[in-house]
Design an enzyme around this catalytic site. Structure first.
Site, PDB file in Angstrom:
ATOM      1  N   CYS A  88       0.713  -1.516   0.075  1.00 10.19           N
ATOM      2  CA  CYS A  88       0.132   0.065   0.065  1.00 10.19           C
ATOM      3  C   CYS A  88       0.806   1.307  -0.226  1.00 10.19           C
ATOM      4  CB  CYS A  88      -0.691  -0.309   1.574  1.00 10.19           C
ATOM      5  SG  CYS A  88      -1.792   1.145   1.720  1.00 10.19           S
ATOM      6  N   CYS A  93      -1.850   1.500  -2.274  1.00  4.29           N
ATOM      7  CA  CYS A  93      -2.437   2.807  -3.126  1.00  4.29           C
ATOM      8  C   CYS A  93      -2.329   3.913  -3.407  1.00  4.29           C
ATOM      9  CB  CYS A  93      -2.783   2.338  -1.803  1.00  4.29           C
ATOM     10  SG  CYS A  93      -4.192   0.733  -0.286  1.00  4.29           S
ATOM     11  N   LYS A  96      -0.262   5.220  -6.327  1.00  9.43           N
ATOM     12  CA  LYS A  96      -1.810   4.931  -7.304  1.00  9.43           C
ATOM     13  C   LYS A  96      -2.686   6.803  -7.028  1.00  9.43           C
ATOM     14  CE  LYS A  96      -5.290   3.489  -6.104  1.00  9.43           C
ATOM     15  NZ  LYS A  96      -5.684   2.114  -5.328  1.00  9.43           N
ATOM     16  N   TYR A 230      -8.638  -3.799 -11.400  1.00  4.94           N
ATOM     17  CA  TYR A 230      -8.504  -2.795 -11.133  1.00  4.94           C
ATOM     18  C   TYR A 230      -7.179  -2.422 -10.850  1.00  4.94           C
ATOM     19  CZ  TYR A 230      -6.474  -3.667  -5.676  1.00  4.94           C
ATOM     20  OH  TYR A 230      -5.613  -4.019  -5.193  1.00  4.94           O
ATOM     21  N   GLU A 234      -7.149   0.995 -13.143  1.00  2.00           N
ATOM     22  CA  GLU A 234      -6.264   2.233 -12.920  1.00  2.00           C
ATOM     23  C   GLU A 234      -4.917   3.028 -13.048  1.00  2.00           C
ATOM     24  OE1 GLU A 234      -7.814   2.079  -8.103  1.00  2.00           O
ATOM     25  OE2 GLU A 234      -5.844   0.840  -9.001  1.00  2.00           O
ATOM     26  N   HIS A 499     -26.829  19.685  -0.013  1.00  2.00           N
ATOM     27  CA  HIS A 499     -27.140  20.133  -1.788  1.00  2.00           C
ATOM     28  C   HIS A 499     -26.263  21.471  -1.346  1.00  2.00           C
ATOM     29  CE1 HIS A 499     -29.275  20.829  -5.318  1.00  2.00           C
ATOM     30  NE2 HIS A 499     -29.310  22.612  -4.881  1.00  2.00           N
ATOM     31  N   GLU A 504     -25.934  13.067  -2.708  1.00  2.40           N
ATOM     32  CA  GLU A 504     -27.068  13.622  -2.132  1.00  2.40           C
ATOM     33  C   GLU A 504     -27.810  12.814  -3.399  1.00  2.40           C
ATOM     34  OE1 GLU A 504     -29.244  17.297  -2.980  1.00  2.40           O
ATOM     35  OE2 GLU A 504     -27.364  18.451  -4.338  1.00  2.40           O
TER      36      GLU A 504
END
Length: 524
Positions: A88, A93, A96, A230, A234, A499, A504
């Site tokens: 990671c 992670c 990346k 992935y 990615e 909002h 939302e």
């Protein structure tokens, strides 16, 4: 079997809770740094200095136990190596996400004139400068982990470990020096490494993997990414965003294991942004040309024809293999899956040997995700120290794929929900939407999509949420709490949205995918 049961009871006591034992060793009792043979004795020894292993070690040390961590990074075939922190931190992670952010900034530059910024549209990108900044940050994290271990009095050994017996490992340092370490309990947290297709001519000699891409000092140039995981998407996404000619070669479906409707939308958006896709193709060989370029020959699986192209870089992203083969597990009786080579564990993360545990990517059936490894490591340490009996809950784990249009999800995919509950018992609410940020910039929002997978019977428990759009990780993280707590569709609909945000839109999913009806109008 009876002898094993007696031994386990002796270790845990009559209550079943683990009890630390103080063994007598040659040269003295527990507490001496070394015995006469030069062995180190610890309450807990962690093999692997990645996210899960470090979390487990630090938690146990904080609870008063004597802990050691052994970690060693075998250089990639290309020669890339890195420091403490695991995949990671070093090749996953963190770098990346930073390179993904660099690519997103390129998109913002293109949007800027619409918002009044007089920005030149042919702004060049400097790979070397980006890579240096990312690598420097990663190195700071390496140092931070070393400091944290020192602060918690966790002994760190930069050695390659393998089992000698059930309580002892042998570690070999880079220079060949051997160290023997013994511990009452041992946790295996060695993670995994990218898989190379060694059956393909030139794959190992001329290709790279995610172990290398983040440590390149020069731009990879025109790149072929082989795979549809992935990791593949990615990497292809940020390379395209950095204005590099990028092609993805897929043998079958994208993002296997994820919701396939969402996965198709992910690749559709990538294609609209310039990533090229070779579908139903598989590479046959890679050869280096005199000018240094790589000539790749592949087969179209539908037509059976061969084709070829030239690239500057070939990146293999076809899956990962656990780092378990060199541990000598068979000698101590730790069982592994013969196909995956992952370690078989139970709900307590225990292996077939009672005092040896495995967490993270090296364990069979566990999500290959940093947060799950960290929590599993902490909970394991707490159980071993008698502080808790809580087990790791691997259900409803949220995650995000950081492709150019991010895909966040938590819970079941639509396919999984139907397979588990039957199509007649599943309801899906969905909507396409347009992020406000896309409007002024006149961005295409054709793939911005949300769906909520629910049980059809009241109270319509939410089984899964899938969000495709900007900041998907942030959105999914928030709703993951509600789904973890057993939220129903009605409860989500009664949640006030903020909002104007993309998040939302989740609380406005009124249309049933199957019936096309709005349940708030029809009363269904």
């Amino acid at each position: 079997m009876a002898a094993t049961a007696v031994r386990v009871k002796a270790l845990r006591g009559d209550s079943g809770r683990f009890r630390w034992r103080t063994p007598v060793v040659a040269g003295g009792v527990r507490g001496a740094a070394q015995d006469a043979a030069g062995r180190q004795d610890y309450d807990l020894l962690v093999i692997g200095g990645g996210s899960g292993g470090l979390a487990c070690a630090k938690e146990a040390a904080q609870l008063g136990k004597k802990v050691a961590v052994v970690d060693y990074v075998e250089p990639s075939p290309r020669g890339t190596r890195w420091g403490l922190g695991g995949t990671c931190v070093n090749v996953g992670c963190i770098p990346k996400k930073l390179m993904h952010q660099a690519a997103l900034l390129g998109g913002m530059i293109r949007d800027a004139p619409h918002y009044g910024w007089e920005v030149a549209q042919q702004v060049p990108h400097n790979w070397r400068k980006m890579a240096e900044a990312v690598q420097n940050y990663v190195k700071s994290l390496n140092w931070g982990h070393r400091v944290q271990l020192q602060d918690r009095k966790v002994k760190y050994f930069n050695i390659k470990a393998s089992f000698v017996n059930e309580h002892m490992v042998r570690g070999i340092a880079k220079g060949g020096k051997e160290t023997l370490l013994s511990a009452e309990h041992i946790v295996i947290a060695t993670g995994g490494r990218p898989r190379y297709p060694t059956h393909i001519e030139g794959a190992l000699e001329h290709g790279i993997t995610s172990d290398d891409i983040f440590w390149l000092k020069e731009s990879p140039g025109k790149t072929l990414v082989v795979g549809a995981s992935y990791v593949a998407l990615e990497c292809a996404g940020f390379l395209t965003g950095l204005r590099l000619d990028t092609t993805v070669m897929m043998r079958s479906i994208p993002l296997r294991g994820f919701d396939q409707q969402m996965s198709s939308l992910v690749t559709e958006y990538m294609a609209s942004q310039g990533t090229q896709f070779l579908r139903s193709c598989t590479p046959l060989r890679v050869r280096k040309l005199p000018d240094g370029q790589l000539q790749v020959t592949w087969e179209d699986l539908k037509s059976g024809r061969e084709d070829m192209g030239t690239f500057d870089t070939v990146l293999w992203a076809i899956g990962r293999v656990p780092e378990t083969r060199g541990l000598n597990l068979e000698k101590v009786g730790v069982n592994t899956n013969p196909d995956s080579q992952k370690i078989l564990v139970d709900a307590r993360e225990a292996t077939s040997v009672p005092h040896i545990y495995a967490i993270g990517d090296a364990a069979e059936g566990r999500p290959e995700l940093t947060p799950t490894a960290i929590m599993a490591g902490r909970l394991l340490a707490q159980r071993l120290c008698g502080q808790s009996s809580d087990l790791m809950d691997y259900s409803n784990v949220p995650t995000t794929v950081f492709t150019p249009l991010e895909y966040g999800c938590v819970g079941l995919s639509e396919e999984e929900a139907v397979a588990r509950h039957g199509e007649e018992h599943v309801e899906v609410y969905h909507a396409y939407y347009k992020p406000l940020e896309f409007t002024v910039a006149e961005r295409d929002a054709s793939q911005c999509y949300i769906k909520m997978v629910c049980l059809r019977e009241p109270p319509q428990l939410v089984l899964g949420l899938h969000f495709l759009g900007p900041n998907a990780g942030e959105v999914t993280q928030g709703f993951a709490l509600g789904i973890k707590c057993g939220a129903s569709y009605a409860q989500v609909m009664r949640t006030m949205g903020i909002h104007p945000t993309c998040a939302e839109e989740v609380a406005k999913l009124r249309i049933s995918k199957r019936s096309g009806l709005d349940p708030t109008v029809t009363g269904c």
